[in-house]
Design a protein around this motif. Sequence first.
Motif, PDB file in Angstrom:
ATOM      1  N   THR A 178      87.661   2.309 -32.035  1.00 53.25           N
ATOM      2  CA  THR A 178      87.016   1.529 -31.114  1.00 53.25           C
ATOM      3  C   THR A 178      85.820   1.139 -31.261  1.00 53.25           C
ATOM      4  OG1 THR A 178      86.304   3.650 -30.063  1.00 53.25           O
ATOM      5  CG2 THR A 178      88.434   2.664 -29.284  1.00 53.25           C
ATOM      6  N   LYS A 179      84.863   1.547 -32.303  1.00 54.22           N
ATOM      7  CA  LYS A 179      83.703   1.566 -32.563  1.00 54.22           C
ATOM      8  C   LYS A 179      83.118   0.072 -32.544  1.00 54.22           C
ATOM      9  CE  LYS A 179      81.835   2.021 -36.646  1.00 54.22           C
ATOM     10  NZ  LYS A 179      81.328   2.562 -37.879  1.00 54.22           N
ATOM     11  N   ASP A 180      83.927  -0.502 -33.294  1.00 48.45           N
ATOM     12  CA  ASP A 180      83.762  -2.231 -33.346  1.00 48.45           C
ATOM     13  C   ASP A 180      84.117  -3.107 -32.246  1.00 48.45           C
ATOM     14  OD1 ASP A 180      82.325  -2.333 -36.072  1.00 48.45           O
ATOM     15  OD2 ASP A 180      84.374  -1.372 -36.674  1.00 48.45           O
ATOM     16  N   LEU A 181      84.602  -2.379 -31.648  1.00 49.19           N
ATOM     17  CA  LEU A 181      85.425  -3.140 -30.192  1.00 49.19           C
ATOM     18  C   LEU A 181      84.536  -3.173 -29.065  1.00 49.19           C
ATOM     19  CD1 LEU A 181      89.136  -2.536 -30.673  1.00 49.19           C
ATOM     20  CD2 LEU A 181      88.061  -4.503 -31.716  1.00 49.19           C
ATOM     21  N   ILE A 182      83.797  -1.978 -29.016  1.00 49.52           N
ATOM     22  CA  ILE A 182      83.170  -1.884 -27.710  1.00 49.52           C
ATOM     23  C   ILE A 182      81.811  -2.877 -27.782  1.00 49.52           C
ATOM     24  CG2 ILE A 182      81.279  -0.169 -26.918  1.00 49.52           C
ATOM     25  CD1 ILE A 182      83.181   2.071 -27.971  1.00 49.52           C
ATOM     26  N   PHE A 183      81.635  -3.571 -26.448  1.00 50.95           N
ATOM     27  CA  PHE A 183      80.378  -4.433 -26.151  1.00 50.95           C
ATOM     28  C   PHE A 183      79.206  -3.402 -25.691  1.00 50.95           C
ATOM     29  CE2 PHE A 183      83.415  -7.903 -25.754  1.00 50.95           C
ATOM     30  CZ  PHE A 183      83.218  -8.392 -27.088  1.00 50.95           C
ATOM     31  N   GLU A 239      73.936  -0.999 -28.195  1.00 44.76           N
ATOM     32  CA  GLU A 239      73.426  -0.263 -29.232  1.00 44.76           C
ATOM     33  C   GLU A 239      74.487  -0.259 -30.244  1.00 44.76           C
ATOM     34  OE1 GLU A 239      72.970   3.611 -27.506  1.00 44.76           O
ATOM     35  OE2 GLU A 239      75.208   3.739 -26.809  1.00 44.76           O
ATOM     36  N   TYR A 240      74.332  -0.246 -31.502  1.00 46.49           N
ATOM     37  CA  TYR A 240      75.252   0.056 -32.662  1.00 46.49           C
ATOM     38  C   TYR A 240      74.384   0.891 -33.732  1.00 46.49           C
ATOM     39  CZ  TYR A 240      78.859  -1.402 -35.880  1.00 46.49           C
ATOM     40  OH  TYR A 240      79.942  -1.075 -36.785  1.00 46.49           O
ATOM     41  N   PRO A 241      75.488   1.916 -34.175  1.00 51.60           N
ATOM     42  CA  PRO A 241      76.943   2.053 -33.505  1.00 51.60           C
ATOM     43  C   PRO A 241      76.797   2.899 -32.320  1.00 51.60           C
ATOM     44  CG  PRO A 241      75.977   3.926 -35.193  1.00 51.60           C
ATOM     45  CD  PRO A 241      75.064   2.740 -35.170  1.00 51.60           C
ATOM     46  N   PRO A 242      77.778   2.604 -31.415  1.00 50.74           N
ATOM     47  CA  PRO A 242      77.825   3.125 -29.996  1.00 50.74           C
ATOM     48  C   PRO A 242      77.681   4.600 -29.927  1.00 50.74           C
ATOM     49  CG  PRO A 242      79.871   2.101 -30.445  1.00 50.74           C
ATOM     50  CD  PRO A 242      79.188   1.987 -31.944  1.00 50.74           C
ATOM     51  N   GLN A 294      71.086   0.601 -46.058  1.00 47.55           N
ATOM     52  CA  GLN A 294      71.052  -0.651 -45.428  1.00 47.55           C
ATOM     53  C   GLN A 294      71.583  -0.100 -43.868  1.00 47.55           C
ATOM     54  OE1 GLN A 294      73.739  -3.515 -46.855  1.00 47.55           O
ATOM     55  NE2 GLN A 294      73.314  -4.952 -45.364  1.00 47.55           N
ATOM     56  N   LYS A 295      71.236  -0.844 -42.840  1.00 48.97           N
ATOM     57  CA  LYS A 295      71.536  -0.340 -41.589  1.00 48.97           C
ATOM     58  C   LYS A 295      72.957  -0.772 -41.192  1.00 48.97           C
ATOM     59  CE  LYS A 295      66.972  -0.283 -39.583  1.00 48.97           C
ATOM     60  NZ  LYS A 295      66.157  -1.039 -38.414  1.00 48.97           N
ATOM     61  N   PRO A 296      73.843   0.027 -40.658  1.00 46.82           N
ATOM     62  CA  PRO A 296      75.273  -0.576 -40.319  1.00 46.82           C
ATOM     63  C   PRO A 296      75.076  -1.519 -39.260  1.00 46.82           C
ATOM     64  CG  PRO A 296      74.676   1.616 -39.025  1.00 46.82           C
ATOM     65  CD  PRO A 296      73.508   1.300 -39.991  1.00 46.82           C
ATOM     66  N   GLU A 297      75.991  -2.598 -39.665  1.00 45.29           N
ATOM     67  CA  GLU A 297      76.013  -4.036 -38.820  1.00 45.29           C
ATOM     68  C   GLU A 297      77.482  -3.956 -38.198  1.00 45.29           C
ATOM     69  OE1 GLU A 297      75.295  -7.119 -41.385  1.00 45.29           O
ATOM     70  OE2 GLU A 297      72.988  -6.464 -41.743  1.00 45.29           O
ATOM     71  N   PRO A 298      77.464  -4.306 -37.080  1.00 41.12           N
ATOM     72  CA  PRO A 298      78.873  -4.661 -36.379  1.00 41.12           C
ATOM     73  C   PRO A 298      79.478  -5.767 -36.952  1.00 41.12           C
ATOM     74  CG  PRO A 298      77.119  -5.348 -34.970  1.00 41.12           C
ATOM     75  CD  PRO A 298      76.414  -4.859 -36.081  1.00 41.12           C
TER      76      PRO A 298
END
Length: 321
Positions: free
Chosen positions: A168-173, A176-179, A50-54
């Motif tokens: 910071t990975k889930d806080l960045i706007f 792309e994801y993951p940053p 499964q692809k990572p989801e924010p």
Amino acid sequence: MSFFRCVAGVLVLARPLNSVRTVEARRHIKRWVAPTLRELAHRQQKQGPQKPEPRAGFVEWNYRSELFAFGKRLGENFELPLLQEAFTQRSYAHQEEEKQRKLGIEEVDLKIADNQQLAKKGAHIARAYVEAFLKQSLPKVPKEGQDAIASYLLSTETLAHVSSHLGTKDLIFTTEYPPSPESLAESLQAVIGALADSSGVERAFLFVRDFICTQLNQKDLLDLWTPKQPLQLLDEICQQRKLGEVEPRLLGDCGKNTVLAAYQVGIYANRQLLGKGFGEDVPTATETAALDALQSLFDIHDNRRPFDFGLQVETKNVRLG
């Protein structure tokens, strides 16, 4: 018949409570459960991982609370609007502005602040403090070596490593994801700039010391900076310090004229042994001995005293550019 029923009742009561519950649970499992689970596992294996989801897509996600918790985890006081700006990449801002244009929103509301200015300011602060810290911690290392070590600390890989471990990975706007490592590094620099605007430059200096300079802990500095011509550099250093002329000497050899040949060379200056080295031939052993001598002269040996991260760096003289 009643006797056997009584015996069966005693045996049931003698069973552990967990086993009784397990038996009862097995009785209530339907026959369609196991085939269904096997089919779901087969479909998941066929589709791949499964692809990572924010986490921003989760129902219980509260971005403002996450920003507040981020600052408290680090023990810092951020202004939340500045911190949100630090986590907004330019690509995301352009994407949101384009969405607003398509919806026909007025031009006044199109501008979304991104982290470009904060990242530039944070990069200046980080470089200024890292250079001052290295200059005070490694006074015997020439500027060339200090610049190489500073480049390692301020590289995209190091900053991205620090940024990801700070959460910071889930806080960045970002779009792309993951940053990407570039987005992680730029966001960390912007966080430093936001901290300087929120709590002052001194707090930003301490942030750089605690999270960036500490990446030197247990590092072999020779891996971060290896002189290209160690023998020539050693000769220059000896002349500057008036230690005498550099003289390599062959101390021993074994396995000569074989594939397992080994040579030991010592570097002397004014009859003082500066360093020793081994190699498969004399030039390699001489270069290794020169590196060993440079480590001793620059005080960057493996057995040197660890870095003092509580060192009081003269931040008044630090230039922010």
